[in-house]
Each structure stands twice: as structure tokens, then as C-alpha cells.
Write an enzyme that holds these catalytic residues in place. Structure first.
Site: not given
Ligand code: GBH
Length: 453
Positions: A177, A359
Site C-alpha cells: 500500500e 488483504e
Molecule cells: C491495511 O491498511 C494495512 O496494510 C495493514 O497493515 C492494516 O493493519 C490494515 O489495513 C487494517 O487497518 O482510513 O479512515 O481513511 C488499510 C488502509 C484502510 C486505508 C481504509 C484507507 C479508508 C478509511 N486503508 N482506509 S480511512
């Protein structure tokens, strides 16, 4: 009437409840990341960041995390209990190269042991080379914004491959990511280096892309005739303009979509980096060396957000709108259909490229929503497979509750509950549900009972 009934019976693909069966070699998987589970990542930028006041909720610090570093046998056993075919995890650069040019042999040996343990148990190891955390020395040099970043990363990747390359790792992902990581580090300040200025995003973004390209070439050169698979993991988010009638919301949405979801993938597709973020930066640089630098694409999918244009920086606001039943512990909307939309778009961008869902998961301590969450997302994966989209596997995020970055230890994404005091792992009901799905290579699905449609 009879005709209609016969028709319904004879066309199972149209019926609303059915057994969904997955391809024979479908890779059922779970994913983790080193900093979130191993513990003692003392030489990393995150370790330093966690000690800055106000950065992490409840003042949590990773410290021992789940102590995975000292529990390889125990954790491999729970992977075996689940029955997964693949396990996606990351290596910690800060442990392998704690100071510039100083390589920690013990850390490399540790990862060797981990990979061999997985192989012995017939689990395919999928390695991620960078999952958010960096060695502090490299972060202090500017991290991905450093002009030499691709060379620093190349040295690390070379060390890793020379040590672990012949153990049968089934795939290598350069970055996890990258756009989310950099936006969090340079725009929202939620991740290190904790900066809040969109203008700062350009250099590290280009740095990461170039680092991916060089790492891809390097790995293939080192592998010589050995068949290896090198890819990248991108988070794809569904973005919707908040007010359908407002052109500014559409505009904001398209900018975010371009930068967040597609900037890196389009560079790889076109051999050209092109970003236009009017209020922040613009760039148009040929990068022909980026072409064909993907053997597979990893997609992480979580949620959808509604986008609003604002008249002050950063001009774009993302928000969640959904009824309470569809909201997770993280405040994210459960929107299974989005996995279908986003994978399909990625497939249209790279028509023959194998895709891996690297994921997909939910923060849900009580485990009330998780089983259905998994099934509804899998039902869309199944639909994509029926449309002949080459999806190799699915990793649930994550194995055990862990250090959830800026959110600390509160969110619970694990199939296994972690007791924060004793560090004991206990399977939730969804661990049983997931292992049943794996055992049967599918599950009975009744679309009429879907909760998150
Ligand atoms: C992943 O990121 C990561 O790879 C992992 O390490 C992490 O533990 C897991 O997800 C759970 O968080 O964040 O409020 O803007 C996920 C990243 C999740 C980023 C959804 C954008 C949108 C809502 N994304 N997010 S917000």
C-alpha cells in the site's frame, strides 16, 4: 408457471442460494506485517514515532506486539490449524539493516527459519519487503524522498534475496500500500514522518515507484533462471462523489482516485508517471523502466468513501456514510460489492495479470460481523472467478489481533483474539468458519440473507 420453475432449477447460476466452490488450487491465506506482530522493532522509524506525544491512540506503543518473533512454532501451528495454503508476511528492514551498511545475520537467519518452518508445513510463504516501517537511519535521510532511495532499497533487497532466495518463497511483493503509506506520512501526518503538506508527497511517491522498478529488475537478475514472482500490493478504495449533482465533488473524487488508487499502477502500465494535483503538484515524467515490472498484482480491499470538495487545503474530504449495522470498529463502511468493482477495474488495466487478494478484513472484537463479512466478500471473488478473472488467492487480514498503527491495540482484526496481558491467542468463531471454508474449498451462500448488500 411450471416452465418458470423448471427454468430456475436448471440454471443454478441464477439461483440466489448455492454452494460456491473455488478453483482447485485456490490459495487460502492470512496476512500479517512484521512491525505489527513481531515486537522489539527498536531501530525503526515507527518505534521513534510511537514515542512522540499524541501520535498513537491511548498512547499505545508496539513494544512486544504479539511477541511473534519468539513464537514462530506456536504461530505456525495456528496457521496449520486454520488450514491455510499460503501465509503472507513481511520482513523488517530495520532488523536486517539496523544501521546503514550493517547487516544483522541473526535477523536474516530468523526469517530463514520462519520460511523453512512454513515450507515444512506445506504453507507457501509470500514475502512483503516493505510494509510501512523503515530503518530509522534511512528515515532520517529522508526515506523515500531521498534521491538515492532506490539504491538503498536495492541493497536491502539484494541482501535478503542472497540469503533467502533459494528457500522457495512463492511470491515477493516489493511494497505494501505505498500510496496509503505516503499519504498518511506526508498529508494527514498519521504515520511517520508525521508531515502535513500535500506538496511533500511528490518526491517520496516517485521514490517508491522507482524503488519498485529497480527492486523488480534486481530480484529477477539475482534469480537468473529460477522462476520467481515479483509484484506490488496496492490498496484500492471505492470513492464516490458525495453530491452527485456537484461537479466539484466529481473533480475531487477523480483526483483522489488517480493519485490514491491508480498513480503507481498507471505508471507501470504506461511507463510514464503522470500526476496532476492542481493545488499541490503536477508531474509528467517518462519512466520506461517501470513497464512490465509486475508478475502479479496484490490488491488490499477494505471499504468505500464519499468524497467532498472543500475550499481550503487539502481540498478533498473523505467520509463514511452508512447505517450503523454496516460500520466496523474502525468506522469504515462494510461494502462487499466494492471488491468486485475494484478488482474488475484492475483487471481491465492489466488484462492478463494474475491477481491476489492480499488483504481483506474487519476490526470486530465481538466477532458478530466477521463471518458474514468474509462470506460476502468471498461471494464476489467467486463471481469474478466465474467471469474468468485470474484470482490466485485470498488473504484474510489478519491472523492475530495486533498493533494497529496509529490506532494502537484497540481495533481487533484477528481471527485469533490476543490477550494483551498474557499474549495468549484464542480462536474466535470466525477462525472456525474460515477453516471450514478452506476445508470445503467453498461454502453454502444464501444471497437473500446478505447483511451488507
Ligand atoms: C491495511 O491498511 C494495512 O496494510 C495493514 O497493515 C492494516 O493493519 C490494515 O489495513 C487494517 O487497518 O482510513 O479512515 O481513511 C488499510 C488502509 C484502510 C486505508 C481504509 C484507507 C479508508 C478509511 N486503508 N482506509 S480511512
Amino acid at each position: 408457471m411450471i416452465k418458470i420453475l423448471v427454468f430456475l432449477f436448471l440454471t443454478p447460476s441464477l439461483s440466489l442460494s448455492q454452494t460456491l466452490t473455488f478453483p482447485e488450487n485456490f490459495q487460502w491465506c492470512v496476512a500479517t506485517a512484521s512491525h505489527q506482530i513481531e515486537g522489539n522493532n527498536k531501530d525503526s522509524d515507527w518505534w521513534e514515532f510511537e514515542r512522540r506525544p499524541g501520535t498513537i491512540k491511548h498512547n499505545d506503543k508496539s513494544i512486544k506486539a504479539t511477541d511473534h518473533w519468539n513464537r514462530l512454532e506456536e504461530d505456525t501451528q495456528i496457521l496449520v490449524d486454520l488450514g491455510v495454503k499460503s501465509y503472507r508476511f513481511s520482513l523488517e528492514w530495520a532488523k536486517i539493516e539496523p544501521r546503514e551498511g550493517q547487516w544483522n545475520k541473526d535477523a536474516l537467519e530468523h526469517y530463514k527459519k520462519e520460511i523453512l518452518l512454513l515450507k515444512k508445513n506445506n504453507i507457501n510463504p509470500m514475502v512483503t519487503l516493505h510494509h510501512f516501517s523503515l530503518p530509522l537511519w534511512f528515515a532520517k535521510k529522508g526515506g523515500w524522498a531521498n534521491k538515492q532511495a532506490p539504491q538503498y532499497f536495492q541493497k536491502y533487497v539484494t541482501k535478503v534475496y542472497n540469503h533467502l532466495g533459494d528457500l522457495g518463497v512463492s511470491s515477493w511483493a516489493t511494497f505494501n500500500e505505498p500510496t496509503w503509506n505516503l499519504i498518511s506520512g506526508y498529508v494527514t501526518g498519521e504515520f511517520p514522518p508525521g508531515k502535513k503538506d500535500i506538496k511533500l508527497l511528490k518526491d517520496p511517491l516517485k521514490g517508491v515507484i522507482l524503488s519498485h522498478g529497480l527492486a523488480y529488475k534486481t530480484l529477477h537478475q539475482l534469480a537468473k533462471d529460477r522462476p520467481i514472482k515479483v509484484g506490488l500490493v496496492q490498496n484500492l478504495n471505492v470513492f464516490i462523489p458525495l453530491r452527485w449533482w456537484n461537479p466539484l465533488d466529481h473533480y475531487a473524487k477523480s483526483i483522489l482516485d488517480n493519485v490514491y488508487n491508480w498513480s503507481i499502477l498507471n505508471t507501470i502500465k504506461n511507463g510514464h508517471f503522470k500526476v496532476n494535483f492542481p493545488t499541490a503538484f503536477k508531474d509528467d515524467s517518462p519512466m520506461p523502466q517501470l513497464k512490465k515490472t509486475l508478475d502479479f498484482l496484490g490488491i488490499n480491499y477494505y471499504t468505500r468513501q464519499f468524497i467532498k470538495f472543500m475550499f481550503s487545503p487539502p481540498f478533498i474530504k473523505a467520509q463514511t456514510i452508512a447505517p450503523k449495522e454496516k460500520i466496523t470498529e474502525m468506522g469504515w463502511e462494510i461494502y462487499p460489492k466494492g471488491i468486485y468493482t475494484m478488482v474488475k477495474k484492475a483487471h481491465q488495466t492489466f488484462p492478463r495479470l494474475p491477481i491476489f487478494i492480499t488483504e481483506n478484513g474487519i476490526g470486530d472484537k465481538t466477532d458478530k460481523k466477521r463471518p458474514q463479512f468474509i462470506k460476502e466478500h468471498l461471494s464476489y471473488i467467486h463471481k469474478l472467478l466465474q467471469e474468468r478473472i485470474p484470482i490466485l488467492g485470498y488473504c484474510y487480514w489478519t491472523l492475530i489481533d495486533n498493533f494497529e498503527w496509529a490506532h494502537g491495540y484497540k481495533p481487533r482484526f484477528g481471527l485469533y483474539n490476543l490477550d494483551l496481558k498474557t499474549l495468549k491467542r484464542t480462536p474466535r468463531n470466525s477462525a472456525k468458519v474460515y477453516s471450514e471454508i478452506i476445508k470445503n474449498n467453498g461454502f453454502f451462500y444464501d444471497k437473500t440473507k446478505a447483511l451488507f448488500e
